[in-house]
Motif scaffolding. Structure first.
Motif, mmCIF file in Angstrom:
data_model
loop_
_atom_site.group_PDB
_atom_site.id
_atom_site.type_symbol
_atom_site.label_atom_id
_atom_site.label_comp_id
_atom_site.label_asym_id
_atom_site.label_seq_id
_atom_site.Cartn_x
_atom_site.Cartn_y
_atom_site.Cartn_z
ATOM 1 N N ALA A 56 0.870 -1.173 0.000
ATOM 2 C CA ALA A 56 0.000 0.000 0.000
ATOM 3 C C ALA A 56 0.904 1.220 0.000
ATOM 4 O O ALA A 56 1.703 1.409 0.924
ATOM 5 C CB ALA A 56 -0.910 -0.001 1.229
ATOM 6 N N LEU A 57 0.820 2.026 -1.057
ATOM 7 C CA LEU A 57 1.581 3.263 -1.084
ATOM 8 C C LEU A 57 0.892 4.242 -0.134
ATOM 9 O O LEU A 57 -0.268 4.607 -0.336
ATOM 10 C CB LEU A 57 1.635 3.841 -2.496
ATOM 11 C CG LEU A 57 2.418 5.142 -2.638
ATOM 12 C CD1 LEU A 57 3.862 4.956 -2.203
ATOM 13 C CD2 LEU A 57 2.356 5.661 -4.054
ATOM 14 N N ALA A 58 1.588 4.641 0.897
ATOM 15 C CA ALA A 58 0.982 5.466 1.942
ATOM 16 C C ALA A 58 1.375 6.932 1.784
ATOM 17 O O ALA A 58 2.470 7.257 1.313
ATOM 18 C CB ALA A 58 1.408 4.961 3.321
ATOM 19 N N VAL A 59 0.455 7.811 2.193
ATOM 20 C CA VAL A 59 0.741 9.235 2.337
ATOM 21 C C VAL A 59 0.929 9.473 3.836
ATOM 22 O O VAL A 59 -0.008 9.320 4.626
ATOM 23 C CB VAL A 59 -0.396 10.095 1.777
ATOM 24 C CG1 VAL A 59 -0.120 11.574 2.037
ATOM 25 C CG2 VAL A 59 -0.567 9.839 0.278
ATOM 26 N N PHE A 60 2.155 9.800 4.229
ATOM 27 C CA PHE A 60 2.499 9.930 5.638
ATOM 28 C C PHE A 60 2.566 11.401 6.056
ATOM 29 O O PHE A 60 2.952 12.273 5.268
ATOM 30 C CB PHE A 60 3.866 9.306 5.923
ATOM 31 C CG PHE A 60 3.905 7.802 5.854
ATOM 32 C CD1 PHE A 60 3.110 7.032 6.693
ATOM 33 C CD2 PHE A 60 4.758 7.155 4.967
ATOM 34 C CE1 PHE A 60 3.161 5.643 6.656
ATOM 35 C CE2 PHE A 60 4.816 5.771 4.920
ATOM 36 C CZ PHE A 60 4.012 5.012 5.759
ATOM 37 N N VAL A 61 2.208 11.640 7.319
ATOM 38 C CA VAL A 61 2.422 12.929 7.970
ATOM 39 C C VAL A 61 3.065 12.662 9.329
ATOM 40 O O VAL A 61 3.120 11.520 9.788
ATOM 41 C CB VAL A 61 1.106 13.719 8.156
ATOM 42 C CG1 VAL A 61 0.537 14.148 6.811
ATOM 43 C CG2 VAL A 61 0.085 12.910 8.953
ATOM 44 N N MET A 95 9.536 12.491 10.323
ATOM 45 C CA MET A 95 9.626 12.409 11.780
ATOM 46 C C MET A 95 10.266 13.666 12.364
ATOM 47 O O MET A 95 9.999 14.045 13.501
ATOM 48 C CB MET A 95 10.420 11.170 12.192
ATOM 49 C CG MET A 95 9.712 9.868 11.890
ATOM 50 S SD MET A 95 10.694 8.433 12.370
ATOM 51 C CE MET A 95 10.704 8.598 14.140
ATOM 52 N N LYS A 96 11.092 14.342 11.556
ATOM 53 C CA LYS A 96 11.771 15.554 12.013
ATOM 54 C C LYS A 96 10.983 16.820 11.690
ATOM 55 O O LYS A 96 11.256 17.880 12.257
ATOM 56 C CB LYS A 96 13.166 15.632 11.378
ATOM 57 C CG LYS A 96 14.099 14.492 11.766
ATOM 58 C CD LYS A 96 15.504 14.700 11.226
ATOM 59 C CE LYS A 96 15.542 14.643 9.712
ATOM 60 N NZ LYS A 96 16.931 14.754 9.184
ATOM 61 N N ASP A 97 10.032 16.723 10.764
ATOM 62 C CA ASP A 97 9.319 17.908 10.267
ATOM 63 C C ASP A 97 7.830 17.779 10.575
ATOM 64 O O ASP A 97 7.105 17.051 9.897
ATOM 65 C CB ASP A 97 9.548 18.054 8.764
ATOM 66 C CG ASP A 97 8.982 19.349 8.200
ATOM 67 O OD1 ASP A 97 8.220 20.035 8.907
ATOM 68 O OD2 ASP A 97 9.292 19.660 7.032
ATOM 69 N N ARG A 98 7.349 18.486 11.571
ATOM 70 C CA ARG A 98 5.952 18.391 11.978
ATOM 71 C C ARG A 98 4.994 18.862 10.894
ATOM 72 O O ARG A 98 3.826 18.490 10.892
ATOM 73 C CB ARG A 98 5.716 19.181 13.267
ATOM 74 C CG ARG A 98 6.514 18.676 14.436
ATOM 75 C CD ARG A 98 6.269 19.484 15.701
ATOM 76 N NE ARG A 98 4.952 19.203 16.267
ATOM 77 C CZ ARG A 98 4.019 20.113 16.481
ATOM 78 N NH1 ARG A 98 4.237 21.368 16.143
ATOM 79 N NH2 ARG A 98 2.878 19.774 17.024
ATOM 80 N N PHE A 99 5.476 19.695 9.978
ATOM 81 C CA PHE A 99 4.607 20.248 8.948
ATOM 82 C C PHE A 99 4.818 19.575 7.590
ATOM 83 O O PHE A 99 4.404 20.090 6.561
ATOM 84 C CB PHE A 99 4.838 21.761 8.835
ATOM 85 C CG PHE A 99 4.622 22.492 10.130
ATOM 86 C CD1 PHE A 99 3.440 22.347 10.830
ATOM 87 C CD2 PHE A 99 5.619 23.294 10.664
ATOM 88 C CE1 PHE A 99 3.237 23.002 12.044
ATOM 89 C CE2 PHE A 99 5.430 23.957 11.872
ATOM 90 C CZ PHE A 99 4.235 23.806 12.562
ATOM 91 N N SER A 159 6.240 4.572 14.471
ATOM 92 C CA SER A 159 5.396 5.272 15.429
ATOM 93 C C SER A 159 5.559 6.782 15.351
ATOM 94 O O SER A 159 4.769 7.528 15.928
ATOM 95 C CB SER A 159 5.723 4.796 16.855
ATOM 96 O OG SER A 159 7.085 5.051 17.156
ATOM 97 N N GLY A 160 6.571 7.263 14.631
ATOM 98 C CA GLY A 160 6.802 8.697 14.507
ATOM 99 C C GLY A 160 6.014 9.359 13.403
ATOM 100 O O GLY A 160 6.019 10.594 13.283
ATOM 101 N N VAL A 161 5.350 8.568 12.569
ATOM 102 C CA VAL A 161 4.546 9.119 11.484
ATOM 103 C C VAL A 161 3.180 8.450 11.477
ATOM 104 O O VAL A 161 2.966 7.429 12.132
ATOM 105 C CB VAL A 161 5.227 8.920 10.105
ATOM 106 C CG1 VAL A 161 6.549 9.655 10.042
ATOM 107 C CG2 VAL A 161 5.417 7.432 9.795
ATOM 108 N N ARG A 162 2.271 9.027 10.717
ATOM 109 C CA ARG A 162 0.922 8.481 10.616
ATOM 110 C C ARG A 162 0.521 8.381 9.149
ATOM 111 O O ARG A 162 0.744 9.323 8.379
ATOM 112 C CB ARG A 162 -0.058 9.379 11.368
ATOM 113 C CG ARG A 162 -1.463 8.827 11.510
ATOM 114 C CD ARG A 162 -2.260 9.650 12.520
ATOM 115 N NE ARG A 162 -2.481 11.015 12.078
ATOM 116 C CZ ARG A 162 -3.496 11.382 11.285
ATOM 117 N NH1 ARG A 162 -4.356 10.482 10.832
ATOM 118 N NH2 ARG A 162 -3.653 12.649 10.941
#
Length: 352
Positions: free
Chosen positions: A138-143, A233-237, A249-252
């Motif tokens: 599954a190609l994911a779009v992470f934030v 994981m380093k860039d909240r935006f 666990s650092g991304v969603r």
């Protein structure tokens, strides 16, 4: 390293692979989070050794598939100490180029080969490459994990990553407030991360999300799938795309909807297998094999191992999803007999 049935034990092999290959990429990170991994179907045909095996085999291609191609190679080296297997992971396009140049016997690709590439292969060799699907991704779009976005439509993802907005969204999406996030997010610019142009993941993303449009030049291209996640994981935006197997666990992973007003669907084994997740894809091995001839024993055993119960256990362990059991066993039977060319290899059910 073998049990009483003569089948390899993979616990030590997997540990060695993690320490030597995967751990350096993920140092300081938690294991993949948020995924309910499927149980392996015991009806998948187990791999049986074929006596002594020596020689060499060269595999090149997808960086996304690197945990799989290197793990399968490591396991086979344990089974056959006389077998030399080299694996390079510079991107799907690079792998296909090496297959065409005769510098690799197998190209690992995170997308399906297209008609133009098949035609080029035919011009070079006079026959089609042999296609073998070996896993589902599954190609994911992470934030970032702190990002509270509920979900995105494909049109919104398109408008985030491309200036052309071919999916029809009438306005650009430049700040998180454009997606109704509030507080510190309201005026924060959306930072883009993705894969480089050699990646099959980028090709798949452009074709299936951007309708072939170019990515924004402001996107930061990462050399590998793990690199995308590390940057997020380093860039909240930030927002980026990568294979689901690289989730930590650092991304969603953002749930996606195919159309405006549609149901947001998160990437999972179930949603990938039932087709409800819109960015499901197969992962492939492409082989240079003359039709109606027997391929080299090392090549045949590598493919059979990838399709086997042990090979698909690696698929699950690395965060990807196994192919349907019936399809795996059908392909295994074909590799115990003459195999067909790429255009006829995959059943319509599994086409992306």
């Amino acid at each position: 390293m073998r049990d009483r049935a003569g089948i390899v034990s993979f616990s030590q092999v997997a540990l060695n692979l993690f320490v030597g290959v995967i751990a350096p990429l993920w140092i300081g990170l938690s294991p993949a989070a948020g995924q309910v991994r499927p149980e392996l179907d015991q009806k998948i045909v187990p791999y049986q050794t074929s006596g002594s095996l020596s020689g060499s085999l060269s595999i090149s291609g997808s960086e996304t598939m690197r945990p799989l191609t290197e793990s399968w190679a490591a396991d086979l080296r344990q089974l056959y100490p006389g077998l030399k297997i080299s694996v390079t992971s510079e991107g799907s396009e690079a792998g296909l180029a090496k297959l065409l140049e005769g510098k690799a016997q197998i190209a690992a690709m995170s997308r399906r080969i297209n008609k133009e590439e098949i035609a080029e292969f035919i011009r070079e060799f006079g026959y089609e490459p042999t296609e073998v699907p070996v896993a589902v991704d599954a190609l994911a779009v992470f934030v970032h994990k702190d990002n509270a976005i509920e979900g995105l439509t494909l049109a919104e993802v398109d408008a985030i990553f491309s200036n052309e907005r071919r999916r029809g969204l009438k306005y650009p999406l430049l700040i998180w407030g454009d997606l109704l996030l509030d507080g510190e997010w309201k005026e924060a610019p959306i930072h883009l991360y993705g894969r480089n142009v050699q990646s099959g993941t980028t090709t798949f993303f452009r074709e299936h999300v951007l309708n072939g449009a170019a990515l924004k030049k402001t996107m930061t291209p990462a050399p590998g799938s793990a690199s995308v996640v590390i940057e997020l994981m380093k860039d909240r935006f930030g927002i980026g795309f990568s294979g689901i197997g690289y989730q930590t666990s650092g991304v969603r992973a953002v749930p996606l909807a195919s159309v405006q007003g549609g149901r947001y669907v998160a990437p999972s084994f179930q949603s990938a297998m039932d087709g409800s997740y819109p960015l499901r894809r197969n992962l492939y091995l492409y082989v240079n094999k003359i039709p109606k001839t027997v391929a080299s024993p090392s090549l045949v055993e590598y493919v059979k191992f990838a399709l086997s119960q042990q090979g698909q256990q690696t698929v699950i362990a690395q965060g990807y999803y196994p192919l349907a059991t019936a399809e795996l066993n059908r392909l295994t039977m074909m590799w115990n007999a003459p195999v067909r060319a790429a255009s006829a290899q995959e059943s319509p059910k599994l086409r992306d």
